[in-house]
Design a protein around this motif. Sequence first.
Motif, PDB file in Angstrom:
ATOM      1  N   GLY A 187     -21.222  55.791  47.459  1.00 33.02           N
ATOM      2  CA  GLY A 187     -20.123  55.102  47.203  1.00 33.02           C
ATOM      3  C   GLY A 187     -20.714  53.896  46.431  1.00 33.02           C
ATOM      4  O   GLY A 187     -20.108  53.422  45.331  1.00 33.02           O
ATOM      5  N   HIS A 188     -21.769  53.075  46.768  1.00 36.28           N
ATOM      6  CA  HIS A 188     -22.113  51.807  46.113  1.00 36.28           C
ATOM      7  C   HIS A 188     -22.782  52.183  44.573  1.00 36.28           C
ATOM      8  O   HIS A 188     -22.176  51.357  43.786  1.00 36.28           O
ATOM      9  N   VAL A 189     -23.463  53.032  44.575  1.00 37.23           N
ATOM     10  CA  VAL A 189     -24.115  53.411  43.296  1.00 37.23           C
ATOM     11  C   VAL A 189     -22.942  53.614  41.990  1.00 37.23           C
ATOM     12  O   VAL A 189     -22.832  53.401  41.078  1.00 37.23           O
ATOM     13  N   SER A 190     -22.178  54.601  42.833  1.00 38.34           N
ATOM     14  CA  SER A 190     -20.943  55.064  42.039  1.00 38.34           C
ATOM     15  C   SER A 190     -19.954  53.990  41.711  1.00 38.34           C
ATOM     16  O   SER A 190     -19.332  54.007  40.518  1.00 38.34           O
ATOM     17  N   ALA A 191     -19.676  52.675  42.441  1.00 37.63           N
ATOM     18  CA  ALA A 191     -19.013  51.731  42.109  1.00 37.63           C
ATOM     19  C   ALA A 191     -19.606  51.072  40.659  1.00 37.63           C
ATOM     20  O   ALA A 191     -18.881  50.739  39.731  1.00 37.63           O
ATOM     21  N   VAL A 192     -20.800  51.481  40.272  1.00 39.63           N
ATOM     22  CA  VAL A 192     -21.317  51.114  39.030  1.00 39.63           C
ATOM     23  C   VAL A 192     -21.439  52.152  38.110  1.00 39.63           C
ATOM     24  O   VAL A 192     -20.903  51.713  36.796  1.00 39.63           O
ATOM     25  N   ILE A 193     -21.690  53.247  38.413  1.00 38.80           N
ATOM     26  CA  ILE A 193     -21.924  54.224  37.338  1.00 38.80           C
ATOM     27  C   ILE A 193     -20.799  55.080  37.015  1.00 38.80           C
ATOM     28  O   ILE A 193     -20.611  55.770  35.913  1.00 38.80           O
ATOM     29  N   GLY A 194     -19.580  54.966  38.166  1.00 44.71           N
ATOM     30  CA  GLY A 194     -18.413  55.699  37.925  1.00 44.71           C
ATOM     31  C   GLY A 194     -18.487  56.885  37.977  1.00 44.71           C
ATOM     32  O   GLY A 194     -19.563  57.587  38.399  1.00 44.71           O
ATOM     33  N   VAL A 195     -17.429  58.086  37.690  1.00 43.85           N
ATOM     34  CA  VAL A 195     -17.485  59.433  37.786  1.00 43.85           C
ATOM     35  C   VAL A 195     -18.013  60.227  36.873  1.00 43.85           C
ATOM     36  O   VAL A 195     -18.564  61.438  37.062  1.00 43.85           O
ATOM     37  N   GLU A 196     -18.220  59.614  35.545  1.00 47.10           N
ATOM     38  CA  GLU A 196     -18.448  60.547  34.526  1.00 47.10           C
ATOM     39  C   GLU A 196     -19.995  61.234  34.712  1.00 47.10           C
ATOM     40  O   GLU A 196     -20.295  62.349  34.600  1.00 47.10           O
ATOM     41  N   PRO A 197     -21.101  60.477  35.165  1.00 46.03           N
ATOM     42  CA  PRO A 197     -22.301  61.300  35.270  1.00 46.03           C
ATOM     43  C   PRO A 197     -22.099  62.394  36.337  1.00 46.03           C
ATOM     44  O   PRO A 197     -22.954  63.425  35.939  1.00 46.03           O
ATOM     45  N   TYR A 198     -21.389  62.398  37.375  1.00 46.18           N
ATOM     46  CA  TYR A 198     -21.073  63.459  38.505  1.00 46.18           C
ATOM     47  C   TYR A 198     -20.264  64.724  37.550  1.00 46.18           C
ATOM     48  O   TYR A 198     -20.261  65.818  38.001  1.00 46.18           O
ATOM     49  N   GLU A 199     -19.429  64.075  36.816  1.00 43.37           N
ATOM     50  CA  GLU A 199     -18.796  65.060  36.019  1.00 43.37           C
ATOM     51  C   GLU A 199     -19.610  66.077  35.074  1.00 43.37           C
ATOM     52  O   GLU A 199     -19.461  67.397  35.216  1.00 43.37           O
ATOM     53  N   ILE A 200     -20.320  65.465  34.678  1.00 42.76           N
ATOM     54  CA  ILE A 200     -21.325  66.282  33.752  1.00 42.76           C
ATOM     55  C   ILE A 200     -22.348  67.133  34.569  1.00 42.76           C
ATOM     56  O   ILE A 200     -22.357  68.222  34.141  1.00 42.76           O
ATOM     57  N   LEU A 201     -22.552  66.577  35.798  1.00 46.00           N
ATOM     58  CA  LEU A 201     -23.562  67.569  36.752  1.00 46.00           C
ATOM     59  C   LEU A 201     -22.688  68.774  37.113  1.00 46.00           C
ATOM     60  O   LEU A 201     -23.258  69.887  37.246  1.00 46.00           O
ATOM     61  N   ALA A 202     -21.591  68.352  37.760  1.00 40.96           N
ATOM     62  CA  ALA A 202     -20.774  69.212  38.211  1.00 40.96           C
ATOM     63  C   ALA A 202     -20.292  70.462  37.267  1.00 40.96           C
ATOM     64  O   ALA A 202     -20.309  71.653  37.680  1.00 40.96           O
ATOM     65  N   GLN A 203     -20.103  70.229  36.013  1.00 39.60           N
ATOM     66  CA  GLN A 203     -20.024  71.326  35.207  1.00 39.60           C
ATOM     67  C   GLN A 203     -21.180  72.057  34.672  1.00 39.60           C
ATOM     68  O   GLN A 203     -21.061  73.210  34.559  1.00 39.60           O
ATOM     69  N   LYS A 204     -22.186  71.320  34.514  1.00 37.61           N
ATOM     70  CA  LYS A 204     -23.454  71.935  33.921  1.00 37.61           C
ATOM     71  C   LYS A 204     -23.812  72.819  35.104  1.00 37.61           C
ATOM     72  O   LYS A 204     -24.248  73.975  35.031  1.00 37.61           O
ATOM     73  N   TYR A 205     -23.788  72.391  36.419  1.00 36.37           N
ATOM     74  CA  TYR A 205     -24.480  73.438  37.616  1.00 36.37           C
ATOM     75  C   TYR A 205     -23.155  74.150  38.308  1.00 36.37           C
ATOM     76  O   TYR A 205     -23.398  74.707  39.460  1.00 36.37           O
ATOM     77  N   ASN A 206     -22.204  73.871  37.784  1.00 38.73           N
ATOM     78  CA  ASN A 206     -20.912  74.619  38.570  1.00 38.73           C
ATOM     79  C   ASN A 206     -20.970  74.254  40.231  1.00 38.73           C
ATOM     80  O   ASN A 206     -20.604  75.168  40.786  1.00 38.73           O
ATOM     81  N   ARG A 207     -21.160  73.092  40.362  1.00 38.05           N
ATOM     82  CA  ARG A 207     -21.013  72.555  41.875  1.00 38.05           C
ATOM     83  C   ARG A 207     -20.263  71.428  42.197  1.00 38.05           C
ATOM     84  O   ARG A 207     -20.254  70.257  41.263  1.00 38.05           O
ATOM     85  N   PRO A 208     -19.324  71.283  43.228  1.00 35.91           N
ATOM     86  CA  PRO A 208     -18.629  70.018  43.083  1.00 35.91           C
ATOM     87  C   PRO A 208     -19.298  68.758  43.502  1.00 35.91           C
ATOM     88  O   PRO A 208     -20.422  68.802  44.284  1.00 35.91           O
TER      89      PRO A 208
END
Length: 356
Positions: A187-208
Amino acid sequence: MNNGKKYQQDLLEGILSADENISLMEVCGTHTMAIAKSGLRQILPPHIKLLSGPGCPVCVTSQGDIDAIIELVQNEDIILVTFGDMMRVPGTRSSLQEERSQGSDVRVAYSPLDALRIARENPQKEVIFLGIGFETTTPAVGLTVQQAREEGVKNFSVFSVHKMVPPALELIFSDPEIQVDGLICPGHVSAVIGVEPYEILAQKYNRPCVITGFETLDILEGIYMLIKQKQKRQARAEIQYRRVVKPEGNPVAREVIARFFEAVPARWRGLGVIPDSGLKLRDEYADLDARKKFNITEMEEVPIKGCACGEVLMGKIMPAECPLFGRGCTPLQPVGPCMVSHEGSCAAYYRFTPAK
Ligand code: SF4
């Protein structure tokens, strides 16, 4: 039953109704503590597994970095200022606490500004702030560097062991030996980096990935959202912790990080060197970079005998599977950093997992 309790019950029933095997990793040390404290792991059926990940900054600080800092504090002209959790983290032969008991000047602070104050008060000494933490804590260190520069404080510098979370998550998703179906994201880290880095990972590795808050209800909802995605064969990044995390994160904090720091390869304890995962001060602040000021070269990483922190931090084993857990290694006499930090997985398991 009030609405909150009813919702909690509904979430739990939804989670328990999942019939396929699923392994989820909580990335953040605060989640590790919250999950251990809530007893959630014990009420989930065996086919829903919660693994702990590399999200405790103290635990992942490399032994080589600790050894380099320990060598520095043996110089009587140096005052080292750091957060309390770092004091007992073992290096190869010693810890900062042991060095302090031998006469080194090591002080505990709550903010990098405390270190700057100590530098002003001790102009005859070199004051080094040990900058540790992920994207959440780095901006305050950058702003302290700016203040030191503006005030012309010449005897202050920062030893940065700051790290970034997404490259470590990429390492976990790309390791075929690690069975992780989805991430409970910090939660805390994401308050800074937002959702985009996870979107990239979710798509690349096909995992939520689901950015999750720290209350038990938040965590239950985060797990439920991950399970729902898996059942629907989806792999998206979602935000459960909407009351704190905005999709765009905090662009101002990210700008501060980018202004003072640049990405470099960094060694994570037990995980090895991860490209572009560390943050070093930019060259224009070299006079405030302790690594440059004191000519520190990277020290060799000597594994602690018998300690399985690396495997624990990668979610390859559970803490109790380390042969030293609760025997040679306890919070009072820790062998590895995962038992030292209050957010370390081994310490959390030790404190809150009922004995069988
Ligand atoms: Fe390391 Fe101790 Fe955890 Fe084993 S129990 S992995 S030695 S911290």
